[in-house]
Design a protein around this motif. Structure first.
Motif, PDB file in Angstrom:
ATOM      1  N   ASN A 267       0.821  -1.210   0.000  1.00 47.66           N
ATOM      2  CA  ASN A 267       0.000   0.000   0.000  1.00 47.66           C
ATOM      3  C   ASN A 267       0.859   1.265   0.000  1.00 47.66           C
ATOM      4  O   ASN A 267       0.456   2.305  -0.524  1.00 47.66           O
ATOM      5  CB  ASN A 267      -0.917   0.018   1.223  1.00 47.66           C
ATOM      6  CG  ASN A 267      -1.977  -1.073   1.160  1.00 47.66           C
ATOM      7  OD1 ASN A 267      -2.204  -1.667   0.107  1.00 47.66           O
ATOM      8  ND2 ASN A 267      -2.600  -1.358   2.292  1.00 47.66           N
TER       9      ASN A 267
ATOM     10  N   HIS B  79       3.583   1.432  -1.567  1.00 51.34           N
ATOM     11  CA  HIS B  79       4.348   1.338  -2.816  1.00 51.34           C
ATOM     12  C   HIS B  79       5.807   0.982  -2.549  1.00 51.34           C
ATOM     13  O   HIS B  79       6.694   1.382  -3.299  1.00 51.34           O
ATOM     14  CB  HIS B  79       4.250   2.640  -3.615  1.00 51.34           C
ATOM     15  CG  HIS B  79       2.846   3.079  -3.891  1.00 51.34           C
ATOM     16  ND1 HIS B  79       2.007   2.396  -4.750  1.00 51.34           N
ATOM     17  CD2 HIS B  79       2.111   4.108  -3.391  1.00 51.34           C
ATOM     18  CE1 HIS B  79       0.835   2.999  -4.783  1.00 51.34           C
ATOM     19  NE2 HIS B  79       0.865   4.024  -3.968  1.00 51.34           N
TER      20      HIS B  79
ATOM     21  N   ASP C 251     -14.172   3.101  -5.907  1.00 48.88           N
ATOM     22  CA  ASP C 251     -14.051   4.329  -6.681  1.00 48.88           C
ATOM     23  C   ASP C 251     -12.804   4.259  -7.553  1.00 48.88           C
ATOM     24  O   ASP C 251     -12.153   3.207  -7.669  1.00 48.88           O
ATOM     25  CB  ASP C 251     -14.037   5.546  -5.761  1.00 48.88           C
ATOM     26  CG  ASP C 251     -12.864   5.525  -4.777  1.00 48.88           C
ATOM     27  OD1 ASP C 251     -11.898   4.758  -5.003  1.00 48.88           O
ATOM     28  OD2 ASP C 251     -12.913   6.273  -3.779  1.00 48.88           O
ATOM     29  N   ALA C 252     -12.456   5.388  -8.154  1.00 52.34           N
ATOM     30  CA  ALA C 252     -11.313   5.422  -9.071  1.00 52.34           C
ATOM     31  C   ALA C 252      -9.999   5.091  -8.387  1.00 52.34           C
ATOM     32  O   ALA C 252      -9.036   4.656  -9.027  1.00 52.34           O
ATOM     33  CB  ALA C 252     -11.235   6.801  -9.739  1.00 52.34           C
ATOM     34  N   ASN C 253      -9.916   5.288  -7.073  1.00 46.98           N
ATOM     35  CA  ASN C 253      -8.693   5.013  -6.320  1.00 46.98           C
ATOM     36  C   ASN C 253      -8.690   3.633  -5.674  1.00 46.98           C
ATOM     37  O   ASN C 253      -7.781   3.307  -4.903  1.00 46.98           O
ATOM     38  CB  ASN C 253      -8.491   6.080  -5.241  1.00 46.98           C
ATOM     39  CG  ASN C 253      -8.306   7.462  -5.820  1.00 46.98           C
ATOM     40  OD1 ASN C 253      -7.580   7.636  -6.798  1.00 46.98           O
ATOM     41  ND2 ASN C 253      -8.983   8.453  -5.236  1.00 46.98           N
ATOM     42  N   GLY C 254      -9.711   2.831  -5.977  1.00 51.24           N
ATOM     43  CA  GLY C 254      -9.780   1.494  -5.411  1.00 51.24           C
ATOM     44  C   GLY C 254     -10.330   1.454  -4.006  1.00 51.24           C
ATOM     45  O   GLY C 254     -10.280   0.407  -3.344  1.00 51.24           O
ATOM     46  N   LEU C 255     -10.875   2.556  -3.508  1.00 51.43           N
ATOM     47  CA  LEU C 255     -11.436   2.614  -2.160  1.00 51.43           C
ATOM     48  C   LEU C 255     -12.912   2.225  -2.195  1.00 51.43           C
ATOM     49  O   LEU C 255     -13.577   2.363  -3.225  1.00 51.43           O
ATOM     50  CB  LEU C 255     -11.277   4.029  -1.595  1.00 51.43           C
ATOM     51  CG  LEU C 255      -9.838   4.561  -1.488  1.00 51.43           C
ATOM     52  CD1 LEU C 255      -9.839   6.005  -1.003  1.00 51.43           C
ATOM     53  CD2 LEU C 255      -9.010   3.676  -0.563  1.00 51.43           C
TER      54      LEU C 255
ATOM     55  N   SER D  94     -16.823   2.286  -2.071  1.00 55.21           N
ATOM     56  CA  SER D  94     -17.768   3.362  -2.375  1.00 55.21           C
ATOM     57  C   SER D  94     -19.177   2.791  -2.412  1.00 55.21           C
ATOM     58  O   SER D  94     -19.378   1.573  -2.415  1.00 55.21           O
ATOM     59  CB  SER D  94     -17.432   4.015  -3.722  1.00 55.21           C
ATOM     60  OG  SER D  94     -17.591   3.087  -4.784  1.00 55.21           O
TER      61      SER D  94
ATOM     62  N   ASP E 289      -7.704  -0.298   3.593  1.00 54.96           N
ATOM     63  CA  ASP E 289      -8.507   0.164   2.461  1.00 54.96           C
ATOM     64  C   ASP E 289      -8.181  -0.601   1.188  1.00 54.96           C
ATOM     65  O   ASP E 289      -8.322  -0.079   0.076  1.00 54.96           O
ATOM     66  CB  ASP E 289      -8.261   1.666   2.230  1.00 54.96           C
ATOM     67  CG  ASP E 289      -8.890   2.519   3.317  1.00 54.96           C
ATOM     68  OD1 ASP E 289      -9.971   2.146   3.800  1.00 54.96           O
ATOM     69  OD2 ASP E 289      -8.279   3.540   3.700  1.00 54.96           O
ATOM     70  N   THR E 290      -7.763  -1.854   1.346  1.00 56.23           N
ATOM     71  CA  THR E 290      -7.427  -2.692   0.194  1.00 56.23           C
ATOM     72  C   THR E 290      -8.328  -3.920   0.164  1.00 56.23           C
ATOM     73  O   THR E 290      -8.399  -4.660   1.140  1.00 56.23           O
ATOM     74  CB  THR E 290      -5.956  -3.144   0.260  1.00 56.23           C
ATOM     75  OG1 THR E 290      -5.109  -1.997   0.299  1.00 56.23           O
ATOM     76  CG2 THR E 290      -5.599  -3.990  -0.953  1.00 56.23           C
TER      77      THR E 290
END
Length: 468
Positions: free
Chosen positions: A85, A87, A139-143, A145, A211-212
């Motif tokens: 997470n 990176h 969502d677009a960030n993979g969180l 939603s 959050d993964t």
């Protein structure tokens, strides 16, 4: 004596020179912004934390907590996930079950100057937040939603355990790997209500660590007894990894930082440059010494020794794209330098034997043949001893999933892994050096010397240690 053709010397020498050049430079092409690597070189070597700089930290459970093996595996899983997470993908995570420790190493990123190691360590050691959520909307960030964000079915405290296993597929009679869940009383009713409702629409329940999202199985039937199975196209390792991640969210303790240290990249690179310079100086000194002392066999030994060094670099860099690059530490560089000494030792033993045979009145061809034949036993003993030591180092102090650790684990169960990165690298380069010594110091040098000795200018006994 089996004769070797005259062209063999040039063929072997050219191959060694090509290997040396390619092992250091590699072969790649650049098209626009895309770089395609065909053969890896010295620039592709993964430098260890002691060279590149980075963080070395040891986590333990709180004082008084006697963690189980499953809990320590779960702790490792959550740390590995959090490194991803953040990176930080170039990392090393080991578990010392004997002392309930998780050892984590991760290097600085290239050009990194404002990384806060203490903040990263604090984040790695926090208790994982495990949640089971309705659906798998992101969502677009993979969180999470939508429905998934607003509907939490279970939390980590509701999960008693997760265990990887398998059942037999009735159709194929092959094992099907699964993850079995057992819930606490606090989670049984909530899970029963959710699975009863979602089974009517074949909905999904996604599993999240922090959050993964780590899995999103479908609900096929109501589960009312608090025991569930997650199935799919799992391999055994994938099922175990998922079980470890779920267990990590149910850890009853927070990891504590026992100790940590950081290494500045400037200091590490400086030490690397000094070690490389020492290696170059050592090679040049050895080349001059063996050439002056042993003349033509010494000069041939230098060419063979160059091939040995190139082979060691190729083994570390990965050389071919499908071979992973090995992490090279300062002790690993020391291992390469030490193997240079072992490599020249083999050639010195052989050259000395050839010199003795020349003085005993043997012909040049006979002296070369007998020299290699009578020296081989000593060379074999020395290198086998070195290989045994290298394998012991790799087995005792290497990662638990390394080949030598698995083979020798019954012998080395008492060792921890706090020094794995440095000692494992040292053992690896020693082992590679011993193998390369047989390839170049014995086989290649024999072929070259037998070949060049067939040329008339090189058939003078004094070139092999005899009198002029």
């Amino acid at each position: 004596m089996k004769r070797v053709g005259k062209p063999v010397f040039f063929i072997v020498s050219i191959l060694i020179v090509l290997l040396t050049v390619v092992s250091f430079t590699g072969i790649s092409t650049i098209y626009g912004d895309k770089k395609t690597t065909y053969i890896k070189g010295g620039n592709d070597i993964r430098w260890g934390i002691d060279i590149r700089g980075g963080v070395d930290v040891t986590f333990t459970p709180p004082e008084g907590v006697d963690a189980t093996k499953e809990q320590m595996d779960a702790a490792r899983a959550v740390i590995e996930q959090r490194l991803v997470n953040l990176h930080i993908t170039d990392n090393e995570v080991y578990v010392d079950y004997n002392k309930d420790r998780v050892i984590v190493r991760f290097p600085w990123k290239e050009g990194e100057s404002n990384f806060d190691p203490e903040a990263a360590i604090k984040e790695l050691g926090e208790t994982a937040l495990l949640t089971f959520r309705e659906g798998n909307e992101v969502d677009a960030n993979g969180l999470p939603s939508g429905v998934t964000k607003d509907n939490i079915i279970l939390e980590g405290k509701d999960v008693k355990s997760a265990e990887a296993g398998y059942i037999t597929d009735q159709a194929t009679q092959k094992p099907q790997y699964i993850v079995s869940l057992e819930l606490n009383d606090s989670g049984k009713e909530k899970f029963s209500e959710a699975t009863t409702r979602l089974s009517q629409t074949k909905g999904t329940i996604s599993i999240w660590m922090d959050d993964t999202m780590i899995s999103y199985p479908s609900v096929n039937e109501p589960i009312t007894d608090g025991k569930a199975q997650i199935s799919g196209q799992f391999e055994a390792e994938e099922a175990q990894a998922l079980a470890d991640k779920i267990n990590s969210g149910a850890l009853p303790f927070k990891l504590e930082t026992q100790n940590f240290n950081t290494i500045d990249p400037t200091l590490g690179m400086g030490a690397r440059d000094v070690m490389v310079l020492a290696g170059i100086i050592a090679f040049l000194c050895i080349a001059v010494f063996v050439t002056l002392m042993y003349r033509l066999p010494g000069a041939v030994a230098v060419i063979a020794l160059l091939g040995q060094v190139a082979g060691s670099i190729a083994a570390v860099s990965g050389f071919l794209p499908f071979i992973p690059s090995f992490t090279l530490t300062l002790p690993g560089i020391a291992g390469i330098i030490l193997s240079i000494g072992m490599g020249v030792d083999a050639n010195i033993i052989t050259a000395a034997r050839i010199k003795e045979e020349i003085y005993a009145g043997k012909s040049i061809d006979g002296a070369i043949s007998l020299g290699y034949q009578r020296a081989f036993a000593a060379i074999l003993d020395g290198n086998l001893t070195l290989m045994i030591v290298a394998m012991v180092l790799m087995g005792a102090f290497g990662p638990t999933d390394s080949l030598f650790a698995k083979i020798l684990s019954p012998l080395f169960f008492m060792f921890g892994q706090s020094t794995a990165g440095a000692i494992y690298s040292f053992g690896y380069t020693l082992l590679v050096g011993a193998i390369m010594n047989f390839i170049f110091g014995v086989t290649a040098s024999r072929l070259m010397l037998k070949s060049i000795s067939r040329f008339k200018p090189f058939r003078k006994p004094w070139l092999y240690g005899g009198e002029k």
